[in-house]
Design a protein around this motif. Sequence first.
Motif, PDB file in Angstrom:
ATOM      1  N   GLU A  47       0.814  -1.214   0.000  1.00  0.00           N
ATOM      2  CA  GLU A  47       0.000   0.000   0.000  1.00  0.00           C
ATOM      3  C   GLU A  47       0.850   1.268   0.000  1.00  0.00           C
ATOM      4  O   GLU A  47       0.323   2.353  -0.204  1.00  0.00           O
ATOM      5  N   TYR A  48       2.151   1.139   0.256  1.00  0.00           N
ATOM      6  CA  TYR A  48       3.027   2.311   0.271  1.00  0.00           C
ATOM      7  C   TYR A  48       3.369   2.719  -1.151  1.00  0.00           C
ATOM      8  O   TYR A  48       3.195   1.970  -2.109  1.00  0.00           O
ATOM      9  N   GLY A  49       3.889   3.930  -1.304  1.00  0.00           N
ATOM     10  CA  GLY A  49       4.222   4.476  -2.613  1.00  0.00           C
ATOM     11  C   GLY A  49       5.425   3.793  -3.252  1.00  0.00           C
ATOM     12  O   GLY A  49       6.148   3.005  -2.626  1.00  0.00           O
ATOM     13  N   PHE A  50       5.627   4.139  -4.522  1.00  0.00           N
ATOM     14  CA  PHE A  50       6.713   3.549  -5.292  1.00  0.00           C
ATOM     15  C   PHE A  50       8.082   3.822  -4.659  1.00  0.00           C
ATOM     16  O   PHE A  50       8.942   2.955  -4.644  1.00  0.00           O
ATOM     17  N   SER A  51       8.284   5.019  -4.142  1.00  0.00           N
ATOM     18  CA  SER A  51       9.601   5.371  -3.601  1.00  0.00           C
ATOM     19  C   SER A  51       9.954   4.517  -2.383  1.00  0.00           C
ATOM     20  O   SER A  51      11.103   4.120  -2.218  1.00  0.00           O
ATOM     21  N   VAL A  52       8.982   4.213  -1.538  1.00  0.00           N
ATOM     22  CA  VAL A  52       9.237   3.358  -0.378  1.00  0.00           C
ATOM     23  C   VAL A  52       9.563   1.939  -0.837  1.00  0.00           C
ATOM     24  O   VAL A  52      10.511   1.314  -0.343  1.00  0.00           O
ATOM     25  N   LYS A  53       8.808   1.437  -1.800  1.00  0.00           N
ATOM     26  CA  LYS A  53       9.072   0.096  -2.334  1.00  0.00           C
ATOM     27  C   LYS A  53      10.454   0.035  -2.980  1.00  0.00           C
ATOM     28  O   LYS A  53      11.200  -0.928  -2.776  1.00  0.00           O
ATOM     29  N   ALA A  54      10.795   1.061  -3.750  1.00  0.00           N
ATOM     30  CA  ALA A  54      12.114   1.097  -4.407  1.00  0.00           C
ATOM     31  C   ALA A  54      13.234   1.147  -3.367  1.00  0.00           C
ATOM     32  O   ALA A  54      14.255   0.462  -3.511  1.00  0.00           O
ATOM     33  N   LEU A  55      13.052   1.924  -2.326  1.00  0.00           N
ATOM     34  CA  LEU A  55      14.056   2.015  -1.257  1.00  0.00           C
ATOM     35  C   LEU A  55      14.271   0.648  -0.603  1.00  0.00           C
ATOM     36  O   LEU A  55      15.421   0.227  -0.382  1.00  0.00           O
ATOM     37  N   PHE A  58      16.105  -1.703  -3.118  1.00  0.00           N
ATOM     38  CA  PHE A  58      17.518  -1.363  -3.243  1.00  0.00           C
ATOM     39  C   PHE A  58      18.298  -1.677  -1.966  1.00  0.00           C
ATOM     40  O   PHE A  58      19.463  -2.079  -2.033  1.00  0.00           O
ATOM     41  N   ALA A  59      17.678  -1.528  -0.801  1.00  0.00           N
ATOM     42  CA  ALA A  59      18.338  -1.899   0.455  1.00  0.00           C
ATOM     43  C   ALA A  59      18.602  -3.404   0.492  1.00  0.00           C
ATOM     44  O   ALA A  59      19.693  -3.846   0.871  1.00  0.00           O
ATOM     45  N   ALA A  60      17.606  -4.193   0.068  1.00  0.00           N
ATOM     46  CA  ALA A  60      17.782  -5.649   0.021  1.00  0.00           C
ATOM     47  C   ALA A  60      18.845  -6.029  -1.000  1.00  0.00           C
ATOM     48  O   ALA A  60      19.675  -6.920  -0.748  1.00  0.00           O
ATOM     49  N   LEU A  61      18.865  -5.349  -2.133  1.00  0.00           N
ATOM     50  CA  LEU A  61      19.871  -5.613  -3.166  1.00  0.00           C
ATOM     51  C   LEU A  61      21.277  -5.289  -2.653  1.00  0.00           C
ATOM     52  O   LEU A  61      22.212  -6.071  -2.858  1.00  0.00           O
ATOM     53  N   MET A  62      21.439  -4.173  -1.973  1.00  0.00           N
ATOM     54  CA  MET A  62      22.754  -3.804  -1.437  1.00  0.00           C
ATOM     55  C   MET A  62      23.211  -4.790  -0.358  1.00  0.00           C
ATOM     56  O   MET A  62      24.393  -5.122  -0.278  1.00  0.00           O
ATOM     57  N   LEU A  63      22.284  -5.275   0.453  1.00  0.00           N
ATOM     58  CA  LEU A  63      22.635  -6.287   1.444  1.00  0.00           C
ATOM     59  C   LEU A  63      23.127  -7.545   0.751  1.00  0.00           C
ATOM     60  O   LEU A  63      24.162  -8.107   1.128  1.00  0.00           O
ATOM     61  N   ALA A  64      22.422  -7.977  -0.285  1.00  0.00           N
ATOM     62  CA  ALA A  64      22.810  -9.192  -1.003  1.00  0.00           C
ATOM     63  C   ALA A  64      24.157  -9.028  -1.699  1.00  0.00           C
ATOM     64  O   ALA A  64      25.020  -9.915  -1.627  1.00  0.00           O
TER      65      ALA A  64
END
Length: 153
Positions: A47-55, A58-64
């Motif tokens: 239900e959150y906006g695109f920017s929250v989902k993108a953040l 990208f946080a999960a991608l950087m962790l990986a």
Amino acid sequence: MELNFYKPATTVNGPAYSRWFKLLATVFSATLVVYAIDIARRFPLLEYGFSVKALLVFAALMLAVSYYWFLRSRITIDEKGITQTWMYNRQVEWRDVRSAKMIGVPYAGWIFPPRLVVRTGNSFTTFNGGTQEILIEFAQISLAFQMQKMAGK
């Protein structure tokens, strides 16, 4: 002025991070994944906006990506210089080295081994060593440049 005086006796190659550090990275990453799953179950993230989902993506991608490179990063010390693989490779040639010094984290050397900080002109590059063999070579490099500094005075 020729600063290309250091050459290692043999090529030294090994992991850039110790087993203990890799274990800590694994536990920390797994904990973050479990926490993320818990958050995703409790909050309506869709239900959150695109920017929250993108953040979050990208946080999960950087962790990986960081976790992958903590496990795969390698260091090579040879007649050309020092190279450490990472998302981008760090490389310093012996002719560019102005000084080198080992630094450590007080009271946590068992999990965060000393690092070699190399100065080249106006920049500093830090190299990690994950094995005793690499740390011994770091100590020899540091000592060689400290001796050169003392001889220059």
